[in-house]
Design a protein around this motif. Structure first.
Motif, short mmCIF file in Angstrom:
data_model
loop_
_atom_site.label_atom_id
_atom_site.label_comp_id
_atom_site.label_asym_id
_atom_site.label_seq_id
_atom_site.Cartn_x
_atom_site.Cartn_y
_atom_site.Cartn_z
N VAL A 67 -9.44 34.82 -73.74
CA VAL A 67 -10.05 33.73 -72.99
C VAL A 67 -11.10 33.05 -73.87
O VAL A 67 -11.91 33.72 -74.50
CB VAL A 67 -10.70 34.25 -71.70
N GLY A 68 -11.07 31.70 -73.91
CA GLY A 68 -12.02 30.95 -74.71
C GLY A 68 -13.14 30.36 -73.86
O GLY A 68 -13.13 30.46 -72.63
N ASN A 70 -13.89 27.22 -73.21
CA ASN A 70 -13.44 26.18 -72.28
C ASN A 70 -12.67 26.77 -71.11
O ASN A 70 -12.75 26.27 -69.98
CB ASN A 70 -12.56 25.15 -73.01
N ASP A 71 -11.90 27.85 -71.37
CA ASP A 71 -11.15 28.49 -70.28
C ASP A 71 -12.11 29.02 -69.22
O ASP A 71 -11.89 28.82 -68.02
CB ASP A 71 -10.30 29.66 -70.83
N LEU A 72 -13.17 29.71 -69.67
CA LEU A 72 -14.12 30.27 -68.73
C LEU A 72 -14.88 29.18 -67.99
O LEU A 72 -15.09 29.27 -66.77
CB LEU A 72 -15.11 31.18 -69.47
N LYS A 73 -15.26 28.14 -68.71
CA LYS A 73 -15.99 27.04 -68.06
C LYS A 73 -15.13 26.37 -66.99
O LYS A 73 -15.59 26.10 -65.88
CB LYS A 73 -16.42 26.01 -69.11
N LYS A 74 -13.86 26.12 -67.29
CA LYS A 74 -12.96 25.51 -66.32
C LYS A 74 -12.74 26.43 -65.12
O LYS A 74 -12.69 25.97 -63.97
CB LYS A 74 -11.61 25.19 -66.99
N PHE A 75 -12.61 27.72 -65.39
CA PHE A 75 -12.40 28.68 -64.31
C PHE A 75 -13.59 28.68 -63.35
O PHE A 75 -13.42 28.64 -62.13
CB PHE A 75 -12.19 30.08 -64.89
N LYS A 78 -13.82 25.35 -61.42
CA LYS A 78 -12.75 25.27 -60.43
C LYS A 78 -13.14 25.98 -59.13
O LYS A 78 -12.75 25.56 -58.03
CB LYS A 78 -11.47 25.88 -61.00
N TRP A 117 -8.45 37.34 -62.16
CA TRP A 117 -8.14 36.24 -63.08
C TRP A 117 -7.23 36.80 -64.17
O TRP A 117 -7.60 37.69 -64.92
CB TRP A 117 -9.42 35.68 -63.67
N LYS A 118 -6.00 36.29 -64.18
CA LYS A 118 -5.01 36.72 -65.16
C LYS A 118 -4.84 38.24 -65.18
O LYS A 118 -4.79 38.88 -66.23
CB LYS A 118 -5.37 36.22 -66.56
N ARG A 566 -1.22 18.55 -71.43
CA ARG A 566 -2.65 18.20 -71.47
C ARG A 566 -2.92 16.98 -72.33
O ARG A 566 -3.76 16.14 -71.99
CB ARG A 566 -3.46 19.39 -72.01
#
Length: 604
Positions: A67-68, A70-75, A78, A117-118, A566
């Motif tokens: 997980v990067g 941006n992935d965590l921020k978007k999660f 959301k 999450w995942k 994307r």
């Protein structure tokens, strides 16, 4: 736009810097269940009248692999969670997340704890704030670390205390500060240029690899490019030197603190880093990149503050007043001085008296010959942003602005407006931008992160229309005045974050020839801007001015990657690159990269 500061000063922030990875590992072991009260000595910066997001910090554990940021921020976004800062430690599969208030922090704990999450069940717990670096260093010394009175990171090597017995003396302060703010001062200039050019070579070689991984359709073209250009994705032109290698900086930010020589109320550059336990400063008298005009202003201002009853601000105790002096100069022999001051609990009449004495000193007293034509006073309010450059400035004496000439054009500069710190080298840079953009009378130029409008204004007479975008309102006001000063009517400026303003402006542009010129902050462009550029198929050419090419790498990759769910629209590919030295005697360099849209109908 990004402004390179050769020597970060403590005046730019009251609070300890963001934790480093190694510190976080240590911090995690000490946190336990997160319920222990912070040690007052180590966490002195947490006070009711100071803001720091460290107060509202949680630790999220058991994150999915790979997980990067941006992935965590978007999660989090959301699920209605609004993080202020995220520090992700991928190998340990956990992150520290801070929030702006207790409500947001508690909401995150309630929403995210136990969530899947995942395939991973997330765990959230309170985290202790980051320890103040100076207090931590002091504690280490008390517990048997390096000798008292000097932080471990700054103790001179070979002083006999480490058992080597060679008795080597510590270098003079003038050499120490030169090593900090101008680390290449002792390297011949031709060698400096070679080093900077090699840095850009490595960036282009890495970009070639990244394009090969993210856009397979470009592999035949890329193979040919790498064969011709030393494994780079495009040709690299000869590095452009700065016309002046010394005394070139037109803006300097100086810390006001105790001097490393023992003198109180000293204005200069910090000798070490705050997180290394150092607050001492050394004056700029012997530094080669600071102009004689700036040194004169510093010398006179130092005289003034030493006549006042107010102490320097101490980042250890959060007490004291004088914090920072910013000096801006121009080739037209104008100078602006901005004094940053923490009023603490002083009454308004005391502040008024201080400003009156400052005005008198520089208009009637010893400072009259300092060359200051614009004198400002900026006071810090309670619970403000730690960035001093965001503070409102009050004009104390002289003109509200200073003016500079660049490429035969006139520019107004306000206290917070961006203007390249090396005017002569900026002319070299902007001339190259104009050449590479391949403009004509039908062209529309989008000047993104335009500052005071320097690039767009320098190109306006060649094109049909220029549209500038800048988030600093003060800079936008300057840009509009600058357009009028130069008799230009085909240029407009919009204030706002590029990611918010640019997509709509780009969609509304109707022109047979659209070229974007971007000169973003060091971190690069927001992903929304990159996605908008990719979607706008009528935008065929992009000139990217990068003051930190490594940090901008993700932008370059996204501009060139294959279309996906994307990323929409045909990709770009790099056509030519060049290094321009705006910062002699330092390791910083500007990189100019021209990218053109791939024409699927005619590409090889």
């Amino acid at each position: 736009m990004a402004e390179i500061n050769d020597s970060p000063v403590a005046g730019s922030t009251d609070l300890p810097p963001a934790p480093e990875t190694d510190d976080l590992k240590t911090e995690t072991k000490a946190e336990g269940d997160g319920k222990a009260a912070p040690d007052p000595a180590l966490y002195r910066y947490i006070k009711d009248d100071l803001f720091t997001s460290e107060i509202f910090k949680v630790e999220i554990r058991n994150l999915p692999k790979f997980v990067g940021f941006n992935d965590l921020k978007k999660f989090l976004t959301k699920h209605g969670v609004n993080p202020h800062k995220i520090k992700l430690l991928g190998k340990q599969m956990f992150a520290f997340v801070t929030f702006k208030n207790e409500e947001e922090r508690d909401k995150a704990m309630k929403m995210v704890h136990g969530m899947q999450w995942k395939g991973q069940v997330l765990s959230v717990r309170l985290a202790k704030p980051k320890a103040d670096p100076i207090q931590r260093t002091r504690r280490m010394q008390e517990d048997g670390g390096s000798g008292a009175g000097q932080p471990a990171a700054k103790r001179p090597k070979g002083n006999g205390e480490d058992g080597d017995g060679d008795g080597e003396e510590e270098e003079p302060l003038t050499v120490q500060i030169a090593n900090v703010v101008t680390p290449l001062w002792n390297v011949p200039y031709e060698e400096q240029l070679r080093m900077k050019e090699q840095e850009v070579v490595e960036v282009l070689q890495r970009l070639a690899k990244e394009i090969g991984s993210t856009n397979k359709s470009m592999l035949p073209w890329l193979f040919a490019q790498k064969g011709k250009y030393n494994k780079m994705c495009c040709p690299l032109e000869a590095v452009k030197p700065s016309p002046t290698q010394t005394e070139y900086r037109n803006k300097c930010e100086f810390l006001i603190s105790a001097g490393a020589d023992g003198e109180d109320k000293t204005i200069g550059f910090r000798l070490g880093k705050y997180k290394g336990g150092s607050c001492a400063v050394v004056g700029p008298a012997e530094t080669c990149h600071v102009s004689a005009e700036t040194k004169t202003v510093v010398r006179e201002f130092q005289k003034f503050i030493r006549t006042t009853a107010y102490s320097v601000y101490c980042p250890e105790t959060y007490e004291g007043h004088w914090k920072q002096l910013t000096v801006r100069t121009t080739r037209t022999k104008q100078a602006m001085a901005i004094a940053f001051f923490n009023p603490q609990k002083l009454e308004e009449d005391e502040l008024s008296t201080l400003k009156d004495s400052m005005k008198k000193f520089f208009t009637e007293g010893e400072g009259k010959e300092s060359g200051v034509t614009s004198l400002y006073f900026a006071r810090e309010g309670q619970r403000r942003s730690p960035n001093l450059e965001d503070l409102p400035c009050e004009l104390v004496a002289g003109d509200a602005c200073i003016h500079e000439e660049l490429l035969g054009l006139k520019f107004r500069i306000s206290p917070h407006s961006f203007f390249q710190v090396n005017t002569a080298a900026a002319e070299v840079l902007y001339s190259a931008v104009g050449e590479w953009a391949q403009l004509d009378q039908d062209s529309t130029v989008l000047d993104v992160c335009c500052g005071t409008g320097t690039i767009g204004i320098s190109l306006a007479k060649r094109v049909k229309r220029v549209i500038g975008i800048e988030m600093c309102q003060e800079a936008v006001q300057d840009a509009k005045v600058n357009a009028e000063l130069n008799g230009l009517s085909n240029i407009e400026f919009h204030c706002g974050k590029a990611e918010d303003v640019f997509p709509n402006i780009l969609n509304a542009v109707v022109s047979p020839s659209v070229t974007a010129i971007v000169d973003p902050p060091r971190a690069g462009l927001h992903s929304k801007v990159i996605l908008a550029i990719r979607r706008a198929a009528h935008l065929k050419r992009l000139v990217y001015v990068a003051c930190n090419a490594k940090a901008a790498m993700n932008n370059f990759i996204d501009l060139c990657r294959a279309p996906s769910n994307r990323v929409h629209g045909p990709p770009f590919r790099p056509v030519r690159a060049m290094a321009v030295d705006l910062f002699p005697q330092t390791k910083h360099v500007e990189m100019l990269l021209l990218l053109e849209r791939v024409d699927y109908d005619s590409r090889p």
